[in-house]
Design an enzyme around this catalytic site. Structure first.
Site, PDB file in Angstrom:
ATOM      1  N   ASN A 100       0.872  -1.171   0.000  1.00 52.02           N
ATOM      2  CA  ASN A 100       0.000   0.000   0.000  1.00 52.02           C
ATOM      3  C   ASN A 100       0.905   1.216   0.000  1.00 52.02           C
ATOM      4  OD1 ASN A 100      -2.012   1.926   0.428  1.00 52.02           O
ATOM      5  ND2 ASN A 100      -1.936   1.673   2.640  1.00 52.02           N
ATOM      6  N   GLU A 476     -20.772  20.678   2.744  1.00 54.08           N
ATOM      7  CA  GLU A 476     -20.767  19.258   3.095  1.00 54.08           C
ATOM      8  C   GLU A 476     -21.952  18.542   2.442  1.00 54.08           C
ATOM      9  OE1 GLU A 476     -18.728  17.268   4.141  1.00 54.08           O
ATOM     10  OE2 GLU A 476     -19.792  15.573   4.974  1.00 54.08           O
ATOM     11  N   HIS A 499     -23.772  36.569  -8.730  1.00 54.65           N
ATOM     12  CA  HIS A 499     -22.484  36.901  -9.353  1.00 54.65           C
ATOM     13  C   HIS A 499     -22.098  35.896 -10.436  1.00 54.65           C
ATOM     14  CE1 HIS A 499     -21.904  40.198  -6.633  1.00 54.65           C
ATOM     15  NE2 HIS A 499     -22.175  39.408  -5.601  1.00 54.65           N
ATOM     16  N   LYS A 597     -11.595   5.221   1.014  1.00 55.57           N
ATOM     17  CA  LYS A 597     -11.845   5.823   2.324  1.00 55.57           C
ATOM     18  C   LYS A 597     -10.650   6.628   2.814  1.00 55.57           C
ATOM     19  CE  LYS A 597     -14.164   6.248   6.207  1.00 55.57           C
ATOM     20  NZ  LYS A 597     -15.256   7.227   6.146  1.00 55.57           N
TER      21      LYS A 597
HETATM   22  O1  M6R Z   1      -9.555  10.537   6.736  1.00 53.36           O
HETATM   23  P1  M6R Z   1      -9.761  11.975   6.452  1.00 53.36           P
HETATM   24  O2  M6R Z   1     -10.807  12.604   7.313  1.00 53.36           O
HETATM   25  O3  M6R Z   1      -8.489  12.770   6.497  1.00 53.36           O
HETATM   26  O4  M6R Z   1     -10.295  12.048   4.967  1.00 53.36           O
HETATM   27  C1  M6R Z   1     -10.472  13.275   4.320  1.00 53.36           C
HETATM   28  C2  M6R Z   1     -11.308  13.117   3.091  1.00 53.36           C
HETATM   29  O5  M6R Z   1     -10.720  12.232   2.197  1.00 53.36           O
HETATM   30  C3  M6R Z   1     -12.718  12.604   3.432  1.00 53.36           C
HETATM   31  O6  M6R Z   1     -13.363  13.448   4.333  1.00 53.36           O
HETATM   32  C4  M6R Z   1     -13.569  12.508   2.158  1.00 53.36           C
HETATM   33  O7  M6R Z   1     -13.809  13.779   1.647  1.00 53.36           O
HETATM   34  C5  M6R Z   1     -14.867  11.743   2.467  1.00 53.36           C
HETATM   35  N1  M6R Z   1     -14.995  10.646   1.565  1.00 53.36           N
HETATM   36  C6  M6R Z   1     -16.071  12.582   2.309  1.00 53.36           C
HETATM   37  O8  M6R Z   1     -17.216  11.859   2.625  1.00 53.36           O
END
Ligand code: M6R
Length: 602
Positions: A100, A476, A499, A597
């Protein structure tokens, strides 16, 4: 952004690894594979596609062994294909690896090895690791791994097996997560804890440049000089239930529904648990400026928090995308508090932002969900969201937990700065303590949101608008919708429509307007009227909506709460809206296309 797992023990490694891979699939899902080692040598089954296809392939071509490694991939170098899938083997089939990360100097290593007559079969950066380890093999796998790891530039979490030392599973890492699990029947390596929770909650957290050597009954650690290391075994308090769907169709829905509980746990921890001690130890008066940096939803949490910090503390707050932070020559120094927000604690851009902040002398505070993650370990101070494992790629409960921690941090700072009286503080805390029950009230009305969302699947584009803190949470709402429903979406401050964006509004455009700032109600409602008069259909979400629903206007009301904390309630409607739009489109909600993720690459 891949998931890796390895097992050595008394059981057949194949079902153990397959089960672990299922729990890691959220990290990447364009291909998957397993390698086991037995008397016949390596048995490898791997292919492009989801894990379910790999399972079928293994049914047709069974493999077994008591030691093995597995991988679920999110392609970086080389398209998703059978041959590019992991595990990768050296050309002599004496070393097998799963990786990874990204090897930045793979091209140079590959050319060097090719000149020595070694032929490569894949387009991946990862294959060079197996080839190089095989080339370097000295008869001692630990020595070989040290030599190999020293030659690699970039990031890696590796699981390695050697034909010549078939009882040993080796792990090493640099900038990507890896844990070691200790169970009754054997030992594990894994990208994260949920992968092994079915077997054990006892783990070692591997640090960069540490090597773990596992057999069925022992775990040893070494540094890069080959010297033995002592590490503490830790007990993780996440339960297996929290990493399972528990009867829900998707993890995302389960995680949305868990929010009242995790909000309560997080609030408790910040007021009187472990987080409280850290929060109290921070001397905010020392800092002239606060910078919040994060990615994706965590960045959006920072956008919400800016309004809360500035309002309560009267301190200037900047919110920066972590992916941009290190390239902008940020104006930060030892008088700056840099707050890093991350569910995984492994997001490469946020890690880089943290390191840049530290390099410039700033003090760092991280808000993290995953205990033992890189940011949690490296930041000067860390407080934890009590969200438990979050499996769906789209974050919901971790985001909500981040918000309440940020609110409570802002309140503590405001008190320390003498900006709020004890009475005001008590009132603000009481408001925050009311969030879990109010969130539960919204979740009880899930049916009406579901019904409305079902009527929205046909839109090609959906806009989100809000003013002030409602704008921050609109960001969000829009991100949530686009990432899982694949409907194009943008979020705007209501006042910005005129705008430029208003030119996109026509018959049957959809607009979601958030309205929780009573003092700005007339302003956002005038935006609603502007878009309705140009043909848009509008969904208003909020707790200060005076307009009655009509042919072009639908209203979802949420409980009353202090405007500063209202994002915690409006976001639940936004999450459910996104979820049910995607569910009605029949999409793979927990694993949206092209995403993973934990984004451990830049
Ligand atoms: O693990 P993290 O909180 O650092 O991840 C940040 C982003 O990759 C994460 O919040 C991403 O935008 C999500 N998939 C949104 O739902």
């Amino acid at each position: 952004m891949c998931g890796i797992i390895g097992y050595v023990g008394m059981e057949n490694a194949v079902p153990v690894i397959l089960d672990g891979l299922k729990r890691l699939e959220y990290r990447g899902y364009d291909s998957a594979g397993i390698a086991v080692l037995n008397e016949q040598g390596f048995g490898v089954v791997k292919q492009k596609g989801r894990l379910s296809s790999l399972e079928k392939l293994i049914d047709q071509h069974p493999i077994d062994g008591v030691i093995g490694i597995g991988h679920t991939r999110w392609a970086t170098h080389g398209e998703p294909s059978d041959i590019n899938s992991h595990p990768h083997l050296g050309s002599q089939h004496r070393i097998a690896i799963v990786h990874n990360g990204i090897i930045e100097n793979y091209q140079q290593i590959k050319e060097r090895l090719q000149q020595k007559g070694i032929s490569f079969v894949s387009q991946t950066d990862s294959e060079v690791i197996a080839q190089l380890a095989e080339y370097y093999y000295t008869g001692n796998i630990v020595e070989t791994v040290i030599k190999t790891a020293n030659a690699l530039e970039g990031s890696f979490a590796l699981g390695i097996m050697s034909l010549d030392e078939p009882e040993k599973l080796i792990a090493v890492k640099q900038d990507n997560p890896l844990i070691i699990g200790v169970a009754e029947h054997g030992n594990f390596i894994a990208s994260d804890v949920p992968a092994i929770l079915a077997h054990t909650n006892k783990v070692y957290y591997l640090n960069d440049k540490e090597i773990a050597v596992l057999t069925g009954s022992t775990v040893e650690f070494f540094n890069m000089d080959g010297e033995p290391l002592h590490k503490e075994l830790e007990v993780v308090n996440w339960s297996l239930d929290s990493a399972e769907k528990g009867g829900y169709e998707h993890f995302m829905l389960k995680e949305i529904m868990e929010q009242p509980k995790i909000l309560q746990d997080t609030i408790h921890s910040a007021l009187s648990g472990d987080n409280a001690k850290i929060i109290e130890s921070l001397d905010i008066a020392k800092y002239k400026k606060i910078v919040i940096t994060a990615c994706g939803s965590a960045y959006n949490a920072g956008m919400v928090a800016r309004y809360v910090f500035e309002q309560l503390c009267r301190v200037s707050v900047e919110v920066e995308l972590a992916s941009e932070f290190r390239y902008k020559d940020p104006i930060i120094d030892r008088d700056t508090l840099v707050i890093l927000v991350s569910q995984s604690g492994e997001t490469a851009d946020t890690i880089a932002a943290m390191r840049e902040a530290k390099r410039r002398g700033a003090v760092t505070l991280s808000i993290i969900n995953v205990v033992g993650s890189t940011i949690a370990k490296e930041a000067d101070n860390t407080i934890y969201t009590m969200a438990g494992p979050e499996i769906a790629v789209a974050t919901t409960k971790a985001f909500s937990a981040q918000l309440v921690l940020l609110y409570l941090l802002a309140i503590a700072f405001a008190r320390k700065l003498g900006r709020i009286s004890p009475e005001v503080e008590a009132k603000l805390v009481a408001d925050i303590k009311s969030i879990p029950n109010k969130a539960a009230e919204i979740l009880e009305r899930v049916d009406s949101i579901q019904k409305y969302a079902a009527s929205c699947v046909g839109y090609k584009s959906i806009f989100f608008i809000g003013r002030n803190i409602d704008y921050a949470i609109a960001l969000e709402g829009s991100l949530k919708l686009k990432e899982i429903s694949y409907i194009h979406s943008e979020a705007y401050a209501g006042g910005e429509l005129k705008h430029g964006t208003i030119s996109l509004i026509e018959d049957n455009t959809m607009v979601v307007a958030i309205s929780c700032c009573e003092r700005l109600y007339e302003k956002i409602y005038s935006n609603v009227e502007q878009v309705i008069s140009r043909g848009a259909k509008v969904l208003m979400i909020g707790n200060c909506i005076k307009a009655a629903p009509g042919e072009k206007l639908e209203v979802i009301k949420i409980p009353a709460i202090n405007e500063l904390f209202s994002p915690s309630l409006s976001v639940i409607v936004l999450q459910l809206f996104a979820y049910y739009v995607a569910a009605n489109k029949g999409l793979d909600i927990d694993k949206p296309r092209n995403l993973a993720k934990s984004v451990t690459v830049e």
